[in-house]
Motif scaffolding. Sequence first.
Motif, PDB file in Angstrom:
ATOM      1  N   VAL A 197      73.006 -62.558  -9.878  1.00 46.42           N
ATOM      2  CA  VAL A 197      71.892 -63.131  -8.268  1.00 46.42           C
ATOM      3  C   VAL A 197      72.065 -64.680  -8.398  1.00 46.42           C
ATOM      4  N   GLU A 198      72.026 -64.694 -10.141  1.00 44.98           N
ATOM      5  CA  GLU A 198      71.850 -66.665 -10.003  1.00 44.98           C
ATOM      6  C   GLU A 198      72.894 -66.978  -9.931  1.00 44.98           C
ATOM      7  N   ARG A 199      73.869 -66.196 -10.188  1.00 48.90           N
ATOM      8  CA  ARG A 199      75.208 -66.957  -9.995  1.00 48.90           C
ATOM      9  C   ARG A 199      75.977 -67.485  -8.988  1.00 48.90           C
ATOM     10  N   ILE A 200      75.423 -65.869  -7.691  1.00 47.18           N
ATOM     11  CA  ILE A 200      75.738 -66.297  -6.897  1.00 47.18           C
ATOM     12  C   ILE A 200      74.781 -67.007  -5.678  1.00 47.18           C
ATOM     13  N   THR A 201      73.211 -67.322  -5.885  1.00 49.09           N
ATOM     14  CA  THR A 201      72.944 -67.851  -5.221  1.00 49.09           C
ATOM     15  C   THR A 201      73.012 -69.955  -5.488  1.00 49.09           C
ATOM     16  N   SER A 202      73.776 -70.075  -7.426  1.00 51.24           N
ATOM     17  CA  SER A 202      73.692 -71.109  -7.442  1.00 51.24           C
ATOM     18  C   SER A 202      74.666 -71.369  -6.225  1.00 51.24           C
ATOM     19  N   ALA A 203      75.780 -70.730  -6.377  1.00 50.94           N
ATOM     20  CA  ALA A 203      77.190 -71.221  -5.056  1.00 50.94           C
ATOM     21  C   ALA A 203      77.063 -71.098  -4.215  1.00 50.94           C
ATOM     22  N   TRP A 204      75.899 -70.147  -3.391  1.00 50.61           N
ATOM     23  CA  TRP A 204      76.075 -70.235  -2.252  1.00 50.61           C
ATOM     24  C   TRP A 204      75.101 -70.904  -1.909  1.00 50.61           C
ATOM     25  N   LYS A 205      73.994 -72.057  -2.506  1.00 47.17           N
ATOM     26  CA  LYS A 205      74.071 -72.827  -2.498  1.00 47.17           C
ATOM     27  C   LYS A 205      74.942 -74.693  -2.701  1.00 47.17           C
ATOM     28  N   ASP A 206      75.564 -74.546  -3.258  1.00 47.73           N
ATOM     29  CA  ASP A 206      77.155 -75.136  -3.482  1.00 47.73           C
ATOM     30  C   ASP A 206      77.895 -74.641  -2.051  1.00 47.73           C
ATOM     31  N   GLN A 207      77.392 -74.083  -1.786  1.00 44.92           N
ATOM     32  CA  GLN A 207      78.564 -73.762  -0.500  1.00 44.92           C
ATOM     33  C   GLN A 207      77.926 -74.142   1.289  1.00 44.92           C
ATOM     34  N   LYS A 208      76.088 -74.207   1.090  1.00 46.85           N
ATOM     35  CA  LYS A 208      75.585 -74.396   2.048  1.00 46.85           C
ATOM     36  C   LYS A 208      75.805 -75.788   2.496  1.00 46.85           C
ATOM     37  N   VAL A 209      76.529 -76.827   1.164  1.00 47.35           N
ATOM     38  CA  VAL A 209      77.466 -78.516   2.275  1.00 47.35           C
ATOM     39  C   VAL A 209      78.395 -77.630   2.528  1.00 47.35           C
ATOM     40  N   ILE A 210      78.827 -76.883   1.298  1.00 46.71           N
ATOM     41  CA  ILE A 210      80.809 -76.910   2.544  1.00 46.71           C
ATOM     42  C   ILE A 210      80.427 -76.638   3.465  1.00 46.71           C
ATOM     43  N   ARG A 211      80.286 -75.793   3.992  1.00 44.47           N
ATOM     44  CA  ARG A 211      79.698 -74.348   5.474  1.00 44.47           C
ATOM     45  C   ARG A 211      80.247 -75.683   6.727  1.00 44.47           C
ATOM     46  N   SER A 212      78.804 -76.438   6.063  1.00 47.78           N
ATOM     47  CA  SER A 212      79.403 -77.109   7.238  1.00 47.78           C
ATOM     48  C   SER A 212      80.182 -78.151   7.702  1.00 47.78           C
ATOM     49  N   PHE A 253      73.864 -63.309   4.940  1.00 47.74           N
ATOM     50  CA  PHE A 253      74.255 -65.081   4.958  1.00 47.74           C
ATOM     51  C   PHE A 253      72.406 -64.960   4.876  1.00 47.74           C
ATOM     52  N   ASP A 254      71.666 -64.508   5.293  1.00 43.95           N
ATOM     53  CA  ASP A 254      70.466 -64.615   5.591  1.00 43.95           C
ATOM     54  C   ASP A 254      69.636 -64.181   4.214  1.00 43.95           C
ATOM     55  N   VAL A 255      69.761 -62.945   3.595  1.00 43.38           N
ATOM     56  CA  VAL A 255      69.171 -62.777   2.070  1.00 43.38           C
ATOM     57  C   VAL A 255      69.854 -63.278   0.837  1.00 43.38           C
ATOM     58  N   ILE A 256      71.300 -63.821   1.353  1.00 46.07           N
ATOM     59  CA  ILE A 256      71.780 -64.423   0.205  1.00 46.07           C
ATOM     60  C   ILE A 256      70.524 -65.494  -0.071  1.00 46.07           C
ATOM     61  N   GLU A 257      70.885 -66.479   1.096  1.00 45.12           N
ATOM     62  CA  GLU A 257      70.369 -67.934   1.418  1.00 45.12           C
ATOM     63  C   GLU A 257      68.617 -67.761   1.330  1.00 45.12           C
ATOM     64  N   LYS A 258      67.867 -66.348   1.595  1.00 41.17           N
ATOM     65  CA  LYS A 258      66.726 -66.602   1.632  1.00 41.17           C
ATOM     66  C   LYS A 258      65.733 -66.073   1.176  1.00 41.17           C
ATOM     67  N   GLU A 259      66.789 -64.883   0.583  1.00 41.07           N
ATOM     68  CA  GLU A 259      65.981 -63.569  -0.199  1.00 41.07           C
ATOM     69  C   GLU A 259      66.426 -63.646  -1.241  1.00 41.07           C
ATOM     70  N   PRO A 260      66.859 -64.172  -2.180  1.00 42.90           N
ATOM     71  CA  PRO A 260      68.532 -63.559  -2.638  1.00 42.90           C
ATOM     72  C   PRO A 260      66.934 -62.129  -4.224  1.00 42.90           C
ATOM     73  N   GLU A 261      66.085 -62.235  -3.848  1.00 43.25           N
ATOM     74  CA  GLU A 261      65.216 -61.187  -4.806  1.00 43.25           C
ATOM     75  C   GLU A 261      65.942 -60.009  -4.194  1.00 43.25           C
ATOM     76  N   ARG A 262      66.378 -59.986  -3.248  1.00 38.77           N
ATOM     77  CA  ARG A 262      66.586 -58.892  -2.507  1.00 38.77           C
ATOM     78  C   ARG A 262      68.227 -58.238  -2.800  1.00 38.77           C
ATOM     79  N   LEU A 263      68.856 -58.478  -3.390  1.00 37.11           N
ATOM     80  CA  LEU A 263      69.801 -58.648  -3.860  1.00 37.11           C
ATOM     81  C   LEU A 263      69.986 -57.996  -5.173  1.00 37.11           C
TER      82      LEU A 263
END
Length: 734
Positions: free
Chosen positions: A143-158, A122-132
Motif C-alpha cells: 500500500v505504501e509503495r502504491i500510494t507513494s508511486a501514485w503521488k509521483d504520478q499525480k503531477v505526471i498525470r496532468s 483511481f479515487d480509492v488509490i488517491e483518497k482512501e488508500p487504506e481500503r487497498l
Amino acid sequence: MQSKNVTTDQQPLERLHGIVERVTFHSEESGYSVLRIKAKGHRELVTVIGFVSSVSPGENIESFGEWVQNKEYGKQFKAKVIRTVAPSTLEGIEKYLGSGMVKGIGPHFAAKLVKAFAFEVFDVIEKEPERLKTVEGIGPKRVERITSAWKDQKVIRSIIVFLQSHGVSTSKAVRIFKTYGEEAVERVQANPYQLARDIHGIGFKSADIIAEKLGITKNSLIRARAGTSFVLMERVQAGHCAYPEEDLLKEASQLLGIQDSILRDAITAEAAEGHLIRESIEGTACLYPAAIHHCEDQVAGLLAAIARGPAPWQKIEADKAIPWVEKQVSLELADLQKDAVKTAVTSKVTVITGGPGTGKSTLTKAILTILKAKNVQIALCSPTGRAAKRLTECTGMEAKTIHRTLGFDPKKGGFTHDRDRPLPIDLLLIDEASMVDIQLMYALLKAVPQKAAVIVIGDVDQLPSVGPGCVLADIIDSGMVPTVRLTQVFRQAAQSRIIQAAHRINEGYLPELEHREASDFYFITSDDPEAIVPKVIDLVKNRIPQKFGFDPLREIQVLCPMQRGTLGARNLNIELQKALNPTPTARVERFGYSFAVSDKVMVLQNDYDKEVFNGDMGFIRGIDAEEQECLIDFDGREVLFEFGEMDILQPAYTVTIHKSQGSEYPAVVIPIVTQHYMMLKRNLVYTGVTRGKKLVILIGQKKALAIAIKAIGQDARWTNLKAKLQGSGSAIAR
C-alpha cells in the motif's frame, strides 16, 4: 466517449477504438507504426497501420481510417489519424494500471483492484488508500509503495494529459517528466524542440508535431534553429565531426520547407550563441557542433602535449630487451614486430595497426612484458567488455573497458578521471582503437598524466567508430605519430581460411568460396532473399550445433549489414527469437520489442548509473510483471531494469556488423544480398568476417559480396583532426 467519424479530404473515415496489445513496428523517425489492438466489436486482434509519434502496449487508441486487404498480411485498418485516449472501460483501466505506470501494481494486482473497486479504483488509490488492504495479497508495505508511486504520478498525470493532447505517448510523457520534473509543461511550451535534444526516443519530427500544435509557425526562427541543429546532429550520428554549410542548408531546407534567408539567420544565431563553430576543412566552409569541435581541438593538442619529453621509464636498450623478451614469451618476433617494440619503448606516443593473424596480440604481450620488468604502471583498456576480456587473456594483465577505466561520478555527471584527477599510470594502452570516436578519445587523453606514454593499437582497415570521427585513421594519415603497420600473416594464422578470406577481401579480391570439409570459412549460395531467412534459422538452430558443437545462444552470432529489410537485423531477431526461445517462462512487450526470459539482449546507449554501455550483451534472467522489473545478466553481473527503462535494450540474436565491432564470437553467420546495397562496403564485410574466431559462414548472393568488395571503404567523413595534428608539427613526430 461517443463514437464519432471524421472526414479527411472530403471522405468519411471509419472509427476504430481499442487497447494496444502489441507494437509490431514503430519508427521513431517517421512515426509509422504497425499495431495489434483489441478493438471494440472485433473478436480477434486487429492490425492497425498508420502514423503516431509514439505508442506503447496497454494504451488506448482512437483511429480513423479505412479497411484494406494486404496480399501478404491480410485485412488491416489503414489509419489516417491515430491518437491516444484515456481509458474509459474497466478493461482499459486494468490494462492501464498493469502497464507499469504505477510501481507495485502489475497485471495481477491490476486485475484484483479493478475487480474490487471498478471505476472507483483511481479515487480509492488517491483518497482512501487504506481500503487497498481489503484486497487479498496487498499488505501495508505494498500500500505504501502504491500510494507513494501514485503521488509521483499525480503531477505526471496532468502533464500526460497535456502532452498526449499534443501527440506524445504515456511512456514518453513519463520520460519527459523524469527529465524536467514539475516544470515539464512550461519547458515544453517554451521550446518543444528541446525535447529532441534532451529526451531519448523523441526525434525532431515528433517535437515538430508538438510545436505545430502549440502554434509555432513554419517559418519561425526557433523552428529554423532547431531544424538546422537537428540536421547537423544527424550528420554527427552518421560519423561526421562537421558538415559543409551549404549542404547543411540544402538538407535543412528540404526537411523544413523554409526559405534560405531564414535558415542562414538561424545558423548565424546558433553560431553567435556558441552552439555552432565555423571552420574550413580542405577549403570547404563547414559547421561543427561546439562540443565536437572542442573535442577535436583537444585531441590534437593533448597528443602533442603527451608526446613531449622523455618516456616515463629508464632508457631501454631495445637490442638487448628483444632477445630477452623472446625467451620470456617463447616466441621469435618478426622484423616488423621488433621495429614495433623499439618504437614503443622509445616513444611516448605509438600507433600499431594490422589485420588478423599479423601478430598484434603477441607484440602487445612482448611490449608489456618488457615494461612490466621496469616496474612501469600500466592501464589497459578497450571500448567493449568482450575486447577487454580478450586483452586480459592475451596479456595476463587486467584490462577494463574505457568507461570503467575512467570511472563515472554520478554527482558531477562525468568521468572520475580527467585533467584534475588523472589516471595513476605511466602508460595507457588502448586496444581496438578503430572503435574509439573523437569524444571518447578526448575523455581518455585528458585523463592521461602528461608524463605518461600512450600506445594505440587497432586495425585501421575495419569500420570506423559508430560515433563521430575517424580517429585512428586520422592519427595515422597525419604522419605525425610513430606508426608501425604489421603486414606479415604468420604461418599458423595463415592456415585459417577465415584469415585468408579477410585479407583477400581487404585487398579487393573475392575470397575462395569453394566448399571444403574441415574448414572454418564457408559461403552458402542462395539467390532468393526470402529463402535465406529459414536457412539462417536452420544454420543457427541445427546445422552448426550438430556439426561443430557450438551453443546457438552463447556461441553463434548472426551479423547483418543493416537493420531494415527481410534480411535485416530487426526481422531476423524476431524470427530467431521464435525459433530459439519459443516457450519462455515470462515475456513483456516494450518499445516495439518482445523481451522474454532467456533472450539475448544488447544495450543501445550508455547508462552510467547501471554501469552498462553501448554494445554490452546480456541474457534476461527474470521478468517480474508485478514489480515491473527485468533482471539481466551481463557476464556474471546482474542488472535490474524497470520496464520503463528498457528502451535502451533490443534483442540481440542478430546485431548489425557496426554493433559487433570490438567483439569476437566463436561462430558468425552473415547474410549478404543485394538488398543490402546501400551498406555493402569492403570494410563492412571485412569487419564482419574478422568477428568470427572459429567459424564464419556467409550466406547469400556472390554478386552482393562482389559489390561490397569493390566498394572501397566508407563514405568520407568530414573531420579535421589530421590537419590539426599536422599543425602540431614536430611536437609529436620523433
